[in-house]
Design a protein around this motif. Structure first.
Motif, short mmCIF file in Angstrom:
data_model
loop_
_atom_site.label_atom_id
_atom_site.label_comp_id
_atom_site.label_asym_id
_atom_site.label_seq_id
_atom_site.Cartn_x
_atom_site.Cartn_y
_atom_site.Cartn_z
N SER A 87 11.21 -21.73 -8.28
CA SER A 87 11.38 -20.76 -7.20
C SER A 87 11.23 -19.35 -7.74
CB SER A 87 12.75 -20.91 -6.54
OG SER A 87 12.97 -19.87 -5.59
N SER A 88 10.65 -18.47 -6.93
CA SER A 88 10.65 -17.03 -7.20
C SER A 88 11.19 -16.33 -5.97
CB SER A 88 9.24 -16.52 -7.49
OG SER A 88 8.85 -16.83 -8.79
N CYS A 89 12.13 -15.43 -6.15
CA CYS A 89 12.71 -14.65 -5.06
C CYS A 89 12.45 -13.17 -5.35
CB CYS A 89 14.21 -14.91 -4.92
SG CYS A 89 14.61 -16.63 -4.51
N SER A 90 11.79 -12.50 -4.42
CA SER A 90 11.35 -11.12 -4.66
C SER A 90 11.72 -10.18 -3.53
CB SER A 90 9.83 -11.07 -4.85
OG SER A 90 9.42 -11.85 -5.94
N ASN A 91 12.05 -8.96 -3.91
CA ASN A 91 12.17 -7.85 -2.96
C ASN A 91 10.92 -7.00 -3.11
OD1 ASN A 91 12.90 -5.71 -1.35
ND2 ASN A 91 14.77 -5.19 -2.44
N THR A 92 10.16 -6.86 -2.02
CA THR A 92 8.94 -6.04 -2.08
C THR A 92 9.18 -4.62 -1.56
OG1 THR A 92 8.07 -6.59 0.13
CG2 THR A 92 7.59 -8.14 -1.66
N GLY A 93 10.43 -4.29 -1.20
CA GLY A 93 10.68 -2.98 -0.63
C GLY A 93 9.87 -2.78 0.64
N ASP A 94 9.27 -1.60 0.81
CA ASP A 94 8.46 -1.33 2.01
C ASP A 94 6.97 -1.53 1.74
OD1 ASP A 94 7.75 0.87 0.52
OD2 ASP A 94 8.60 2.35 1.89
N PHE A 95 6.63 -2.15 0.61
CA PHE A 95 5.24 -2.32 0.18
C PHE A 95 4.43 -3.10 1.21
CE2 PHE A 95 1.93 -4.30 -2.56
CZ PHE A 95 1.43 -3.17 -3.19
N GLN A 96 4.96 -4.25 1.65
CA GLN A 96 4.26 -5.04 2.66
C GLN A 96 4.39 -4.41 4.04
OE1 GLN A 96 6.23 -8.84 2.00
NE2 GLN A 96 4.52 -9.60 0.78
N ALA A 97 5.53 -3.84 4.33
CA ALA A 97 5.76 -3.24 5.65
C ALA A 97 4.76 -2.12 5.94
CB ALA A 97 7.18 -2.70 5.75
N ARG A 98 4.42 -1.33 4.92
CA ARG A 98 3.43 -0.27 5.11
C ARG A 98 2.06 -0.86 5.43
NH1 ARG A 98 4.83 4.79 3.80
NH2 ARG A 98 6.85 5.08 2.79
N ARG A 99 1.73 -1.95 4.77
CA ARG A 99 0.43 -2.59 5.02
C ARG A 99 0.38 -3.22 6.41
NH1 ARG A 99 -1.57 -3.77 -0.77
NH2 ARG A 99 -2.98 -5.36 0.05
N ASP A 157 -0.49 -2.00 -7.93
CA ASP A 157 0.75 -2.77 -7.94
C ASP A 157 1.93 -1.94 -7.44
OD1 ASP A 157 -1.19 -3.80 -9.83
OD2 ASP A 157 0.36 -5.15 -10.55
N ASN A 158 2.91 -2.63 -6.89
CA ASN A 158 4.13 -1.98 -6.44
C ASN A 158 4.89 -1.39 -7.62
OD1 ASN A 158 6.09 -1.08 -4.70
ND2 ASN A 158 6.72 -3.11 -3.99
N ILE A 159 5.74 -0.42 -7.33
CA ILE A 159 6.53 0.25 -8.37
C ILE A 159 7.78 -0.58 -8.68
CG2 ILE A 159 7.81 2.34 -8.96
CD1 ILE A 159 4.77 2.73 -8.76
N PRO A 160 8.04 -0.94 -9.94
CA PRO A 160 9.22 -1.75 -10.26
C PRO A 160 10.52 -0.99 -10.00
CG PRO A 160 7.66 -1.65 -12.11
CD PRO A 160 7.24 -0.62 -11.12
N MET A 171 0.86 -1.20 0.00
CA MET A 171 0.00 0.00 0.00
C MET A 171 0.88 1.24 0.00
SD MET A 171 -3.02 0.97 2.66
CE MET A 171 -3.94 2.48 2.53
N PHE A 172 0.45 2.22 -0.74
CA PHE A 172 1.26 3.43 -0.87
C PHE A 172 0.80 4.52 0.10
CE2 PHE A 172 1.37 1.34 -5.01
CZ PHE A 172 2.73 1.18 -5.15
N ASP A 173 1.75 5.38 0.45
CA ASP A 173 1.47 6.54 1.29
C ASP A 173 0.96 7.65 0.39
OD1 ASP A 173 1.42 8.64 3.01
OD2 ASP A 173 3.49 8.44 3.68
N ILE A 174 -0.25 8.10 0.60
CA ILE A 174 -0.82 9.15 -0.25
C ILE A 174 0.01 10.43 -0.16
CG2 ILE A 174 -2.43 10.00 1.50
CD1 ILE A 174 -3.06 9.69 -2.31
N LYS A 175 0.68 10.65 0.97
CA LYS A 175 1.55 11.83 1.08
C LYS A 175 2.69 11.76 0.08
CE LYS A 175 0.70 12.49 6.04
NZ LYS A 175 1.32 12.47 7.39
N ALA A 176 3.26 10.56 -0.11
CA ALA A 176 4.35 10.39 -1.07
C ALA A 176 3.85 10.64 -2.50
CB ALA A 176 4.94 8.99 -0.95
#
Length: 424
Positions: A349-361, A104-107, A1-6
């Protein structure tokens, strides 16, 4: 989830990122909704402030014996208006958050542009493809001829897309999982976890399976969901936590059953173990600082590769393009193992970096030592590996002309020294 302020601060960057995924610009509509929401909040605050002022004025007027009827009417009108404003604010906030949750998250900048799997970028290959002096069979042919892989019996009790493994193949599946867990925990610093296989919707919102992918999940009549991957409970281990940065990275691994409805996969892999409703998977999850996460992605991918190297299974690594990458990911590497029976590589296998996308949620943050200010962590996940698909790869790569299967040397200690699996 994105921060609307950003998004308010840099709408062009978000639109550019979504465009890479083939999503139309979203910032203008989001900001218009945000502006309307904030305007209503201001209107409510002003109404509350005026109500308080008028209420004080009523008290003062009465203490002086003055007429307060107009003020009383005004307070009554404000009290009637405020619930409606509060409801409007709730509706606007729900609409705005609902829109943000589905985006979707930003690539990452180095993710290749593309529309689908044909545009994925091959990074490297490992291992020599096996050669046979006979026509190699597919795994389900091998397993059924061994008498230890039974789709018919599974269908009688559970329907299609289930399997019963028996005897040596059941033991081989267990051996693969134990080998993977021992490697991850004994050599690479992962903490083994035995998590619940049933979770509530808030856990799925945290890792972004909900609300967008509910049709892929199995839901119980208690409101719980069966996990589609242990990424869900492992990542939620730090839900709503503030983690001290010196303790990062945190690394978790688990072997769990995984359950997927396979909605939309009618006609795909209808035979065999490639696409089942229930399967075993060993998962890796990392929680890091933002500065660590890209190195952690390379490390996690190399560990998944190491499993295949020790099993001596040929594979290749792909960087997924923007059109094939998962909803929550900023960057994903797929490992595809060679299957001689299918004469092709298939994802294992899939290995992914989600950045702070999940952390915000999940509202998961970290704090540098001695500081009060916090920031969102980065989370990563990767299969280490899908156990059923690894079993498929072992059967096809280690098959012999007489229908038997050689047990990879690294697994023999887990198989009581057994070297070959023969027909029951």
């Amino acid at each position: 989830m994105f921060d609307i302020k950003a998004i308010r601060e840099n709408p062009e960057a978000f639109d550019k990122g979504w465009k890479k995924r083939g999503i139309e610009p979203q910032s203008a509509e989001l900001l218009a909704l945000d502006e309307k929401w904030r305007a209503k909040q201001t209107e409510l605050q002003e109404a509350q402030s005026r109500r308080n002022e008028a209420s004080k004025a009523i008290g003062m007027a009465k203490s002086k014996g003055e007429d307060a009827d107009d003020l009383i009417r005004e307070v009554a009108e404000l009290k009637q208006q405020m619930p409606a404003l509060e409801e409007e604010i709730r509706d606007l906030e729900e609409e705005l958050n609902g829109r943000l949750l589905r985006l979707d998250n930003i690539p990452a900048d180095d993710v290749p542009l593309g529309d689908g799997e044909e545009d994925n970028l091959e990074v490297r290959k490992w291992g020599d493809l096996p050669s046979f002096d006979f026509e190699p069979k597919q795994h389900f042919e091998i397993g059924e001829e061994l008498g230890q892989m039974d789709f018919e019996r599974a269908a009688r009790m559970s329907g299609s897309r289930f399997v019963v493994l028996r005897g040596d193949l059941a033991r081989l599946e267990r051996a693969l999982a134990a080998f993977m867990l021992d490697m991850h925990t004994g050599e690479f610093g992962y903490e083994e976890v035995s998590p619940p296989a049933l979770v509530r919707d808030q856990a799925l919102f945290g890792t972004s399976q909900l609300p967008k992918f509910e049709e892929d999940m199995f839901k119980t009549d208690t409101g719980h969901y069966l996990i589609s991957t242990s990424e869900i409970p492992l990542t939620n281990m730090v839900r709503e936590d503030i983690v001290e940065e010196e303790s990062l990275p945190l690394r978790f691994t688990a072997l769990t059953p995984c359950f997927r409805s396979e909605a939309g996969s009618a006609g795909k892999d209808t035979r065999g173990m490639i696409r089942l409703h229930q399967f075993q998977k060993v998962e890796m999850v990392s929680v890091t600082t933002p500065e660590q996460s890209w190195d952690e992605l390379e490390r996690m991918t190399s560990i998944a590769e190491e499993v295949l190297k020790r099993l001596k299974l040929p594979y290749r690594v792909l960087t997924l393009c923007t059109g094939d990458m998962g909803f929550a990911a900023r960057k994903t590497y797929d490992l595809e193992v060679w299957l001689p029976g299918q004469d092709t590589y298939r994802e294992i296998s899939s290995c992914s970096n989600t950045g702070d996308f999940q952390a915000r949620r999940m509202n998961t943050r970290c704090r540098p030592k001695g500081e009060k200010k916090t920031r969102f962590v980065h989370t990563l996940n990767g299969s280490g590996l899908a156990v059923g698909r690894t079993l498929v790869a072992v059967l096809e790569n280690y098959q012999q002309a007489d229908g038997s299967v050689v047990v990879p040397p690294v697994l023999r200690p887990y198989m009581r020294g057994q070297e070959v699996i023969k027909k029951s």
